[in-house]
Design a protein around this motif. Structure first.
Motif, PDB file in Angstrom:
ATOM      1  N   PHE A   1       1.431 -39.666  29.354  1.00 25.65           N
ATOM      2  CA  PHE A   1       2.741 -40.330  29.258  1.00 25.65           C
ATOM      3  C   PHE A   1       2.573 -41.789  28.842  1.00 25.65           C
ATOM      4  CE2 PHE A   1       6.600 -42.370  30.752  1.00 25.65           C
ATOM      5  CZ  PHE A   1       7.586 -41.420  30.491  1.00 25.65           C
ATOM      6  N   ARG A   2       1.564 -42.445  29.401  1.00 25.07           N
ATOM      7  CA  ARG A   2       1.334 -43.866  29.108  1.00 25.07           C
ATOM      8  C   ARG A   2       1.004 -44.091  27.638  1.00 25.07           C
ATOM      9  NH1 ARG A   2      -2.949 -47.066  28.378  1.00 25.07           N
ATOM     10  NH2 ARG A   2      -4.463 -45.429  28.903  1.00 25.07           N
ATOM     11  N   VAL A   3       0.139 -43.273  27.072  1.00 26.10           N
ATOM     12  CA  VAL A   3      -0.321 -43.531  25.707  1.00 26.10           C
ATOM     13  C   VAL A   3       0.662 -43.031  24.642  1.00 26.10           C
ATOM     14  CG1 VAL A   3      -2.724 -43.462  26.453  1.00 26.10           C
ATOM     15  CG2 VAL A   3      -1.692 -41.414  25.439  1.00 26.10           C
ATOM     16  N   LEU A   4       1.590 -42.155  25.022  1.00 23.06           N
ATOM     17  CA  LEU A   4       2.554 -41.638  24.051  1.00 23.06           C
ATOM     18  C   LEU A   4       3.657 -42.643  23.746  1.00 23.06           C
ATOM     19  CD1 LEU A   4       3.032 -37.922  25.146  1.00 23.06           C
ATOM     20  CD2 LEU A   4       2.283 -38.699  22.890  1.00 23.06           C
ATOM     21  N   ARG A   5       4.048 -42.693  22.505  1.00 25.71           N
ATOM     22  CA  ARG A   5       5.223 -43.475  22.131  1.00 25.71           C
ATOM     23  C   ARG A   5       6.478 -42.741  22.601  1.00 25.71           C
ATOM     24  NH1 ARG A   5       2.068 -43.841  17.128  1.00 25.71           N
ATOM     25  NH2 ARG A   5       1.264 -45.965  16.930  1.00 25.71           N
ATOM     26  N   PRO A   6       7.587 -43.433  22.816  1.00 31.30           N
ATOM     27  CA  PRO A   6       8.836 -42.753  23.170  1.00 31.30           C
ATOM     28  C   PRO A   6       9.171 -41.675  22.131  1.00 31.30           C
ATOM     29  CG  PRO A   6       9.058 -45.110  23.490  1.00 31.30           C
ATOM     30  CD  PRO A   6       7.731 -44.907  22.821  1.00 31.30           C
TER      31      PRO A   6
END
Length: 255
Positions: free
Chosen positions: A132-137
């Motif tokens: 979740f942290r590394v993914l872009r919105p």
């Protein structure tokens, strides 16, 4: 005390070649599902968690801008790098690392994948948090993994034989557990596919260099399984084997 990460390295280092050539890992039907579910346009940055011999990363590479595979086992990263070179893929690389501490900044990836590796994660909730942290919105996490049936007895049976065969096994989670973990991690999850993968028992245990005494226990458990468990896992006697349930899930990070 041996950590889960150390156990995985110990278990998978000597068998990297077997996982490079095993037909399901190299050509399983879920590879196409993963690529389709990602909705590639050619501009994506992809992170492949628990990349093993690199088959998922290699499948994504022709459709994305850049792919980085992460695995805790150096021999697996080396094998994956060699396979990428054989195929002439220049936009994929493999690094030794931990899925619970991904070496990327926040909101730097468009797609994160995890294929038949999550049942080895010491802390899947932490791994989901890292994805979740590394993914872009608007980015997606796509998970393909062995899953336990919802029935407790079937769940116990599957995880028992999995652990006997491979001491680095942590847990095959139920589909409902995956949905809860993904929602709790902030994702919007959906189940894309489920299928049963037939396994040749002798090849299955050989691939993890399972010792004879443990093979004997696995075979006895299968022989003594009740008719409902026998049917649920399609247990076969000659040649011996069974079918393992696999699920493919997509979880989107809200835009």
């Amino acid at each position: 005390m041996t950590s889960t990460t150390d156990q995985v390295r110990k278990q998978f280092g000597p068998v990297a070649q077997a996982y490079a050539t095993f037909s399901y890992h190299a050509n399983g039907p879920d590879l196409r599902t993963i690529v389709e579910a990602a909705g590639f346009t050619g501009n994506e940055v992809v992170v492949d968690m628990g990349s093993g011999a690199g088959h998922t990363a290699l499948a994504c590479a022709p459709h994305a801008a850049r792919v980085v595979g992460i695995d805790v086992t150096p021999e697996m990263a080396e094998m994956a790098t060699a396979l990428a070179a054989q195929r002439g893929l220049k936009n994929v690389e493999f690094q030794v690392g931990d899925v619970e501490r991904l070496p990327f900044g926040g909101e730097t990836a468009d797609v994160v994948t995890s294929r038949v590796s999550a049942h080895h994660y010491a802390d899947p909730v932490r791994a989901i948090s890292e994805a979740f942290r590394v993914l872009r919105p608007g980015g997606v996490l796509i998970v393909a993994d062995t899953v336990s049936p919802e029935e407790p007895a079937y769940d116990t049976f599957l995880n028992c034989i999995e652990f006997l065969r491979d001491p680095s096994h942590v847990r095959d989670y139920r589909g409902s557990e995956w949905m809860r973990m993904l929602r709790a991690g902030g994702f919007e999850p959906e189940m894309l596919d489920r299928f049963a993968l037939p396994l040749d028992g002798a090849d299955w245990v050989k691939r993890q260099q399972c010792p004879p005494e443990k093979i004997a226990i696995v075979r006895r458990l299968m022989a003594e399984a009740n008719s409902r468990i026998e049917a649920a896992f399609e247990i076969r006697d000659e040649p011996w084997g069974f079918s393992i349930p696999i699920a493919v899930m997509r979880a989107r990070k809200p835009a």
